[in-house]
Design a protein around this motif. Structure first.
Motif, mmCIF file in Angstrom:
data_model
loop_
_atom_site.group_PDB
_atom_site.id
_atom_site.type_symbol
_atom_site.label_atom_id
_atom_site.label_comp_id
_atom_site.label_asym_id
_atom_site.label_seq_id
_atom_site.Cartn_x
_atom_site.Cartn_y
_atom_site.Cartn_z
ATOM 1 N N TYR A 191 0.839 -1.205 0.000
ATOM 2 C CA TYR A 191 0.000 0.000 0.000
ATOM 3 C C TYR A 191 0.873 1.254 0.000
ATOM 4 O O TYR A 191 0.618 2.196 -0.759
ATOM 5 C CB TYR A 191 -0.914 0.036 1.226
ATOM 6 N N PHE A 192 1.885 1.257 0.839
ATOM 7 C CA PHE A 192 2.676 2.474 1.052
ATOM 8 C C PHE A 192 3.403 2.947 -0.197
ATOM 9 O O PHE A 192 3.345 4.135 -0.551
ATOM 10 C CB PHE A 192 3.683 2.241 2.184
ATOM 11 N N ILE A 193 4.100 2.035 -0.885
ATOM 12 C CA ILE A 193 4.936 2.459 -2.011
ATOM 13 C C ILE A 193 4.120 3.076 -3.149
ATOM 14 O O ILE A 193 4.428 4.186 -3.602
ATOM 15 C CB ILE A 193 5.827 1.298 -2.498
ATOM 16 N N PRO A 194 3.042 2.427 -3.631
ATOM 17 C CA PRO A 194 2.236 3.088 -4.679
ATOM 18 C C PRO A 194 1.637 4.412 -4.207
ATOM 19 O O PRO A 194 1.571 5.375 -4.971
ATOM 20 C CB PRO A 194 1.131 2.060 -4.977
ATOM 21 N N SER A 195 1.210 4.458 -2.949
ATOM 22 C CA SER A 195 0.635 5.687 -2.416
ATOM 23 C C SER A 195 1.682 6.799 -2.372
ATOM 24 O O SER A 195 1.398 7.953 -2.708
ATOM 25 C CB SER A 195 0.072 5.453 -1.011
ATOM 26 N N ASN A 196 2.891 6.430 -1.985
ATOM 27 C CA ASN A 196 3.968 7.414 -1.904
ATOM 28 C C ASN A 196 4.369 7.906 -3.285
ATOM 29 O O ASN A 196 4.662 9.091 -3.484
ATOM 30 C CB ASN A 196 5.175 6.793 -1.193
ATOM 31 N N LEU A 197 4.370 7.002 -4.248
ATOM 32 C CA LEU A 197 4.747 7.381 -5.612
ATOM 33 C C LEU A 197 3.712 8.296 -6.260
ATOM 34 O O LEU A 197 4.036 9.081 -7.152
ATOM 35 C CB LEU A 197 4.945 6.131 -6.478
ATOM 36 N N SER A 198 2.463 8.185 -5.822
ATOM 37 C CA SER A 198 1.396 8.986 -6.415
ATOM 38 C C SER A 198 1.225 10.341 -5.731
ATOM 39 O O SER A 198 0.359 11.123 -6.113
ATOM 40 C CB SER A 198 0.062 8.229 -6.346
ATOM 41 N N ILE A 214 -2.323 11.799 7.284
ATOM 42 C CA ILE A 214 -3.343 11.251 8.170
ATOM 43 C C ILE A 214 -4.094 10.115 7.486
ATOM 44 O O ILE A 214 -4.322 9.053 8.082
ATOM 45 C CB ILE A 214 -4.319 12.361 8.622
ATOM 46 N N PHE A 215 -4.460 10.309 6.224
ATOM 47 C CA PHE A 215 -5.188 9.258 5.513
ATOM 48 C C PHE A 215 -4.340 7.995 5.384
ATOM 49 O O PHE A 215 -4.813 6.876 5.633
ATOM 50 C CB PHE A 215 -5.616 9.736 4.128
ATOM 51 N N ASP A 216 -3.076 8.157 4.993
ATOM 52 C CA ASP A 216 -2.188 6.993 4.849
ATOM 53 C C ASP A 216 -1.984 6.286 6.185
ATOM 54 O O ASP A 216 -1.932 5.047 6.248
ATOM 55 C CB ASP A 216 -0.842 7.413 4.276
ATOM 56 N N ALA A 217 -1.844 7.046 7.256
ATOM 57 C CA ALA A 217 -1.673 6.453 8.584
ATOM 58 C C ALA A 217 -2.902 5.643 8.975
ATOM 59 O O ALA A 217 -2.783 4.540 9.530
ATOM 60 C CB ALA A 217 -1.399 7.543 9.619
ATOM 61 N N MET A 218 -4.098 6.163 8.683
ATOM 62 C CA MET A 218 -5.331 5.426 8.972
ATOM 63 C C MET A 218 -5.416 4.145 8.143
ATOM 64 O O MET A 218 -5.780 3.076 8.651
ATOM 65 C CB MET A 218 -6.559 6.302 8.694
ATOM 66 N N ALA A 219 -5.078 4.251 6.859
ATOM 67 C CA ALA A 219 -5.122 3.087 5.980
ATOM 68 C C ALA A 219 -4.159 2.001 6.450
ATOM 69 O O ALA A 219 -4.487 0.811 6.472
ATOM 70 C CB ALA A 219 -4.792 3.503 4.549
ATOM 71 N N LEU A 220 -2.962 2.414 6.854
ATOM 72 C CA LEU A 220 -1.968 1.451 7.316
ATOM 73 C C LEU A 220 -2.366 0.824 8.644
ATOM 74 O O LEU A 220 -2.097 -0.353 8.891
ATOM 75 C CB LEU A 220 -0.597 2.123 7.417
#
Length: 404
Positions: free
Chosen positions: A211-218, A347-353
Motif C-alpha cells: 500500500y505504502f509504495i504506490p501511495s507514496n509514488l502517487s 493522516i489518511f495513509d496512517a489510517m489506511a496502514l
C-alpha cells in the motif's frame, strides 16, 4: 520554552520514560513518580475525551466495544477462575488489561487530536521517539529469549515483539517530509520484523508496503521530488528483497517456518480453530450462542487463546459480540474512506496502514487486544483530527444556512 511543557509533550516524555525504565531497572522511587504522573494525565485526558465522542461514529462504536469488554472482564473477576479451567491464571484481570488497556491510547489521542493540541508536525518527532522506544522493547525481548534458549539448550526463537515493531509503521507516515529518514525507519522496522521470525508480522508488513509504495509514488510534488521518491522506492525494494532472500536462504529457523506454512502446516492453530468452531456450533445453547461463554472462555475449555479475533470473540461474546466487532471494522473503514478528501495525506495513509496492520492479523492472531501505544496513538489522533475538521465544516455550513 512554554511550548515544550505543553501537556501532550509532558505526557509523551512520561510515557517513553515509563516504558524504557521498566527495562533498565530504574530506581523504584523514580519509576513510581513517572507512572503515577503518567496515569494521572491519562485519566484527565480520558475524562475530557467523553464530551467529544459524539463527533465521531468510530469513537462511539469503539466506546461500545470497550464497555462490553469491560463488563465481561469484570464479571470474570467477580466469579473467578475455578478448577474447571484448563489453564489457571488471573484471566479476568488479564482480559481487562488486554482488551480495554489496548484501546485506551485511542481515547487519549483522540482527545488531543479533536481539540487540536497535536498535529502532523508534532507527530514527526514523536514517530522517531516511538521507533527508538519500540526498538528498545524489541532488544530486551530478544535478549531475554536468547538467555532462555541458552539456559534450556534450545536453538532458534520467535519474538512476539515482531508485531510491536510493526505497529510503528503508521506513525512513520508523519516523517514523509524527510523521505530518506522515512525509508531508513521503514528499513529498520523491516529488518526487525524479519528477525522476529513471525510469519504473520512479515506478511502483514509486506501487505502494508504494497500500500505504502504506490501511495507514496502517487503523492503530489515537483518532478525532482517525485523522481527522488521513485529512486528511494526502487532502492528500498531492491535492498529489501535481497535481504529477505539471503536471510531465507541462510536462516534455518525462518526457512522451516515458511516451508511449513507453504505445506499448510500451521502448528497448533489448526487444532485450536477446529476445536473452537466445533464448540461454538455444536455445544452452545441458544443463550451462549448469542452472548458467548464469557471472557477468555477459550482458555477455560481449551487451555489457550484462539489466535483468531473472529473465533475468540464469537466464543467469548457470542454472535452479538461478533456483530459488534464486525461493525467496528465497517465503521473504521467508512471513517477512513470519508476522510480521504478532507484530511492531509499523512493522516489518511496512517489510517489506511492502521487498518491493514490490524485487520489482516485478525485471522491468525489476537489483533484487537494487541494495539500498542505506537499505533493506538496514531489512529486516535487521526480520528480526532478528522472529527475536528468535519465538525468545523458542518458548523460553518449551519452558520451560512442561518441554523443558529
Amino acid at each position: 520554552m512554554g511550548k515544550l511543557f505543553r501537556l501532550p509533550n509532558i505526557y509523551i516524555i512520561l510515557l517513553i520514560s515509563h516504558i524504557i525504565m521498566g527495562y533498565i531497572n530504574a530506581p523504584v522511587s523514580i519509576l513510581r513518580i513517572v507512572y503515577i504522573s503518567r496515569y494521572a494525565l491519562e485519566i484527565w485526558f480520558i475524562y475530557n475525551c467523553f464530551k467529544y465522542l459524539s463527533s465521531s461514529p468510530y469513537m462511539k462504536m469503539l466506546t461500545l466495544l470497550v464497555v462490553v469488554f469491560l463488563l465481561y472482564g469484570c464479571f470474570l473477576l467477580l466469579i473467578g477462575v475455578d478448577s474447571s479451567w484448563r489453564i489457571a491464571g488471573d484471566w479476568g484481570r488479564q482480559y481487562i488489561t488486554d482488551y480495554v488497556g489496548s484501546l485506551i491510547p485511542i481515547f487519549i489521542f483522540y482527545y488531543l487530536g479533536v481539540t487540536g493540541q497535536i498535529n502532523e508536525k508534532w507527530f514527526f518527532g514523536v514517530a522517531i521517539l516511538f521507533l527508538i522506544c519500540a526498538s528498545v522493547e524489541y532488544y530486551y525481548a530478544s535478549k531475554n529469549i536468547l538467555l532462555n534458549n541458552i539456559s534450556e539448550s534450545t536453538e532458534g526463537y520467535v519474538n512476539n515483539m515482531g508485531y510491536l515493531i510493526l505497529s510503528v509503521f503508521p506513525a512513520i507516515m508523519f516523517i514523509g517530509k524527510k523521505p530518506v529518514l522515512q525509508y531508513v525507519a521503514l528499513g529498520i522496522v523491516f529488518v526487525l520484523v524479519i528477525m522476529s521470525y513471525k510469519k504473520g508480522a512479515i506478511l502483514t508488513y509486506i501487505a502494508a508496503l504494497l500500500y505504502f509504495i504506490p501511495s507514496n509514488l502517487s503523492s503530489k510534488g515537483n518532478s525532482k521530488r517525485r523522481m527522488f521518491i521513485i529512486f528511494l522506492s526502487f532502492v528500498a525494494i531492491l535492498l529489501g528483497a535481497e535481504y529477505f532472500k539471503n536471510t531465507l536462504a541462510n536462516d534455518f529457523v525462518l526457512q522451516t517456518r515458511f516451508e511449513n506454512a507453504a505445506n499448510g502446516q500451521f502448528g497448533a492453530r489448526e487444532d485450536i480453530y477446529s476445536q473452537t468452531v466445533h464448540y461454538i456450533f455444536n455445544e452452545n445453547n441458544p443463550i451462549t450462542l448469542l452472548f458467548g461463554n464469557g471472557a477468555y472462555s477459550t482458555c477455560k475449555y481449551f487451555g489457550t487463546m484462539a489466535h483468531n479475533d473472529w473465533i475468540e470473540i464469537t466464543m467469548d461474546l457470542g454472535f452479538v459480540g461478533l456483530f459488534l466487532y464486525l461493525r467496528y471494522w465497517i465503521i473504521l473503514y467508512k471513517t477512513m474512506r470519508r476522510s480521504k478528501n478532507i484530511v492531509s495525506k499523512e493522516i489518511f495513509d496512517a489510517m489506511a496502514l492502521f487498518c491493514i496492520i490490524y485487520f489482516i492479523p485478525t485471522f491468525f492472531s489476537m489483533s484487537i487486544s494487541s494495539i500498542t501505544i505506537y499505533s493506538g496513538s496514531v489512529i486516535g489522533f487521526c480520528a480526532g483530527a478528522f472529527a475536528r475538521i468535519e465538525t468545523s465544516d458542518n458548523l460553518l455550513i449551519n452558520q451560512e444556512n442561518g441554523n443558529f
